[in-house]
Enzyme design. Structure first.
Site, PDB file in Angstrom:
ATOM      1  N   CYS A  91       0.844  -1.262   0.065  1.00  0.00           N
ATOM      2  CA  CYS A  91       0.134  -0.010  -0.046  1.00  0.00           C
ATOM      3  C   CYS A  91       0.868   1.323  -0.060  1.00  0.00           C
ATOM      4  O   CYS A  91       1.849   1.569   0.921  1.00  0.00           O
ATOM      5  CB  CYS A  91      -0.792   0.019   1.091  1.00  0.00           C
ATOM      6  SG  CYS A  91      -2.248   1.367   1.126  1.00  0.00           S
ATOM      7  N   LYS A 132       1.712  -9.758  -0.261  1.00  0.00           N
ATOM      8  CA  LYS A 132       1.792  -8.915  -1.451  1.00  0.00           C
ATOM      9  C   LYS A 132       2.864  -7.783  -1.421  1.00  0.00           C
ATOM     10  O   LYS A 132       2.883  -7.285  -0.440  1.00  0.00           O
ATOM     11  CB  LYS A 132       0.458  -8.347  -2.003  1.00  0.00           C
ATOM     12  CG  LYS A 132       0.331  -7.246  -2.647  1.00  0.00           C
ATOM     13  CD  LYS A 132      -0.869  -7.339  -3.844  1.00  0.00           C
ATOM     14  CE  LYS A 132      -1.163  -6.486  -4.759  1.00  0.00           C
ATOM     15  NZ  LYS A 132      -1.859  -5.455  -4.250  1.00  0.00           N
TER      16      LYS A 132
HETATM   17  C1  LIG Z   1      -8.114   2.484  -4.831  1.00  0.00           C
HETATM   18  C2  LIG Z   1      -6.992   1.274  -4.812  1.00  0.00           C
HETATM   19  C3  LIG Z   1      -7.396   0.467  -3.587  1.00  0.00           C
HETATM   20  C4  LIG Z   1      -6.501  -0.374  -3.280  1.00  0.00           C
HETATM   21  N1  LIG Z   1      -6.439  -1.290  -2.276  1.00  0.00           N
HETATM   22  C5  LIG Z   1      -5.509  -2.340  -2.060  1.00  0.00           C
HETATM   23  C6  LIG Z   1      -6.076  -3.271  -1.017  1.00  0.00           C
HETATM   24  O1  LIG Z   1      -6.791  -3.011  -0.319  1.00  0.00           O
HETATM   25  N2  LIG Z   1      -4.998  -4.258  -1.092  1.00  0.00           N
HETATM   26  C7  LIG Z   1      -4.125  -4.646  -1.813  1.00  0.00           C
HETATM   27  O2  LIG Z   1      -3.439  -5.629  -1.901  1.00  0.00           O
HETATM   28  N3  LIG Z   1      -3.970  -3.746  -2.990  1.00  0.00           N
HETATM   29  C8  LIG Z   1      -4.730  -2.615  -3.092  1.00  0.00           C
HETATM   30  N4  LIG Z   1      -4.699  -1.641  -4.128  1.00  0.00           N
HETATM   31  C9  LIG Z   1      -3.606  -2.154  -5.324  1.00  0.00           C
HETATM   32  C10 LIG Z   1      -4.053  -3.279  -6.202  1.00  0.00           C
HETATM   33  O3  LIG Z   1      -4.407  -4.512  -5.776  1.00  0.00           O
HETATM   34  C11 LIG Z   1      -3.083  -3.466  -7.474  1.00  0.00           C
HETATM   35  O4  LIG Z   1      -1.858  -4.089  -6.724  1.00  0.00           O
HETATM   36  C12 LIG Z   1      -2.471  -1.903  -8.233  1.00  0.00           C
HETATM   37  O5  LIG Z   1      -3.705  -1.400  -8.318  1.00  0.00           O
HETATM   38  C13 LIG Z   1      -1.888  -2.411  -9.378  1.00  0.00           C
HETATM   39  O6  LIG Z   1      -2.696  -3.426 -10.011  1.00  0.00           O
HETATM   40  P1  LIG Z   1      -3.600  -2.827 -11.254  1.00  0.00           P
HETATM   41  O7  LIG Z   1      -2.739  -2.037 -12.453  1.00  0.00           O
HETATM   42  O8  LIG Z   1      -4.277  -4.243 -11.973  1.00  0.00           O
HETATM   43  O9  LIG Z   1      -4.520  -2.056 -10.689  1.00  0.00           O
HETATM   44  C14 LIG Z   1      -5.619  -0.841  -4.482  1.00  0.00           C
HETATM   45  C15 LIG Z   1      -5.175  -0.031  -5.581  1.00  0.00           C
HETATM   46  C16 LIG Z   1      -6.277   0.914  -5.772  1.00  0.00           C
HETATM   47  C17 LIG Z   1      -5.932   1.828  -6.830  1.00  0.00           C
END
Ligand SMILES: Cc1cc2nc3c(=O)[nH]c(=O)nc-3n(C[C@H](O)[C@H](O)[C@H](O)COP(=O)(O)O)c2cc1C
Length: 320
Positions: A91, A132
């Protein structure tokens, strides 16, 4: 994803074959053992076999830095029925990092290992512990050390979001870095970051060498992305682009589910939040977003989207 993918969203996204597992929004652990209601709020599936209604497993994610507190809360979650504990070291939120959580632990791999090891000692004999990470906090020099730390601590799987914390969500995602990590680990490594399409999926797999990927924003932008990937893997054929009507229907179903417990205005803003994710990658969603962005009344909003389902009264679903 915190504030974005709750149990209703998980339900909707897993109704068609595509996802193998899902993860809750993070449960923030500071020091105290949290009461059961906090776990149930983040993971209502605890009372439903810890799967979505379609049977896709849900991992419960914890975010914190104190190994003892993480262990106590993992134990609490396990007692409530959690079947996998996932630990969030990715995060990037300033508030979370200022309080020493999420990606801030990536500055010291020993702290990643201590957190994973404590949770593994508490629940690892009963249920899997996964982790993660990002590639680092402000640089990538510790990426491999952090990944190994998670493995040495007892993680049985590692998701790698292919950016540092300081890179935020800025493209590109460095999928080749995930490959460097994967080659040195014995546990399965899952590639994450910027997978928006079937082409991205294949590129991420090829560059990382990972068999599995994790979808975040891409699954919100196109709720058929996971089914699209699954269909292509099993048939070699590509599904057509997701039509607007299918998107409108999922937004309307989402509104109906949320309306069971939430006031109309809150539901309207949640619908617009999801539409906002869709509009980044879809011309019609962008057009509709512009048309409805100032509407706060739910029925008018759904009408503007051309969806069919309207939830009129609190606690009552009405599918028109
Ligand atoms: C609004 C938002 C909230 C997120 N909350 C979490 C979370 O609670 N736990 C987590 O492991 N990753 C969280 N992420 C990260 C995503 O799981 C992911 O790792 C990141 O967005 C990159 O992947 P993507 O490009 O497929 O979105 C969050 C991302 C965003 C944009």
């Amino acid at each position: 994803m915190e504030g974005v993918i709750d149990a209703h969203t998980r339900d909707l996204l897993t109704r068609r074959p595509g996802f193998d597992w899902t993860v809750t929004e993070f449960v923030r652990v500071v020091d105290a053992r949290l009461p059961p209601r906090v776990f149930r709020r983040h993971c209502p599936e605890l009372d439903e076999g810890v799967t979505t209604p379609s049977g896709v497993p849900v991992a419960l994610q914890l975010l914190g830095s104190d190994p003892a507190a993480l262990a106590a809360n993992a134990e609490q979650a396990r007692k409530l029925g959690a079947s996998t504990i996932d630990l969030n070291f990715g995060c990037p939120a300033k508030l979370v990092n200022r309080h020493d959580g999420g990606a801030s632990l990536l500055r010291d791999p020993r702290r990643v290992q201590a957190a994973v090891a404590a949770v593994h000692a508490a629940v690892g004999g009963e249920i899997p512990v996964t982790a993660k990470i990002r590639l680092g906090f402000s640089h990538r020099r510790l990426a491999l050390d952090c990944a190994k730390a998670a493995e040495d601590g007892g993680a049985s799987q590692l998701v790698v979001h292919a950016r540092t914390r300081d890179e935020g969500y800025r493209p590109p995602a460095h999928w080749e870095w995930i490959g460097r990590i994967r080659r040195h680990l014995g546990i399965p490594v899952v590639a994450n970051g910027d997978i928006w399409s079937l082409e991205d999926y294949w590129k991420a797999r090829t560059l990382s060498g990972c068999r599995d990927v994790m979808l975040g924003r891409g699954a919100l932008a196109d709720p058929w992305l996971a089914p699209r990937i699954r269909h292509w893997l099993s048939t070699g054929e590509q599904l057509p682009a997701t039509p607007w009507q299918a998107r409108a229907e999922i937004l309307a179903e989402f509104a109906a589910l949320q309306r069971i417990t939430l006031p109309e205005r809150v539901v309207a803003s949640l619908v617009k939040q999801w539409l906002n994710h869709m509009r980044q990658r879809d011309v019609e969603a962008a057009r509709r977003f512009q048309a409805v962005k100032r509407i706060t009344e739910l029925e008018a909003l759904l009408k503007g989207l051309g969806g069919a389902a309207v939830a009129r009264d609190r606690g009552r679903l009405e599918l028109a």
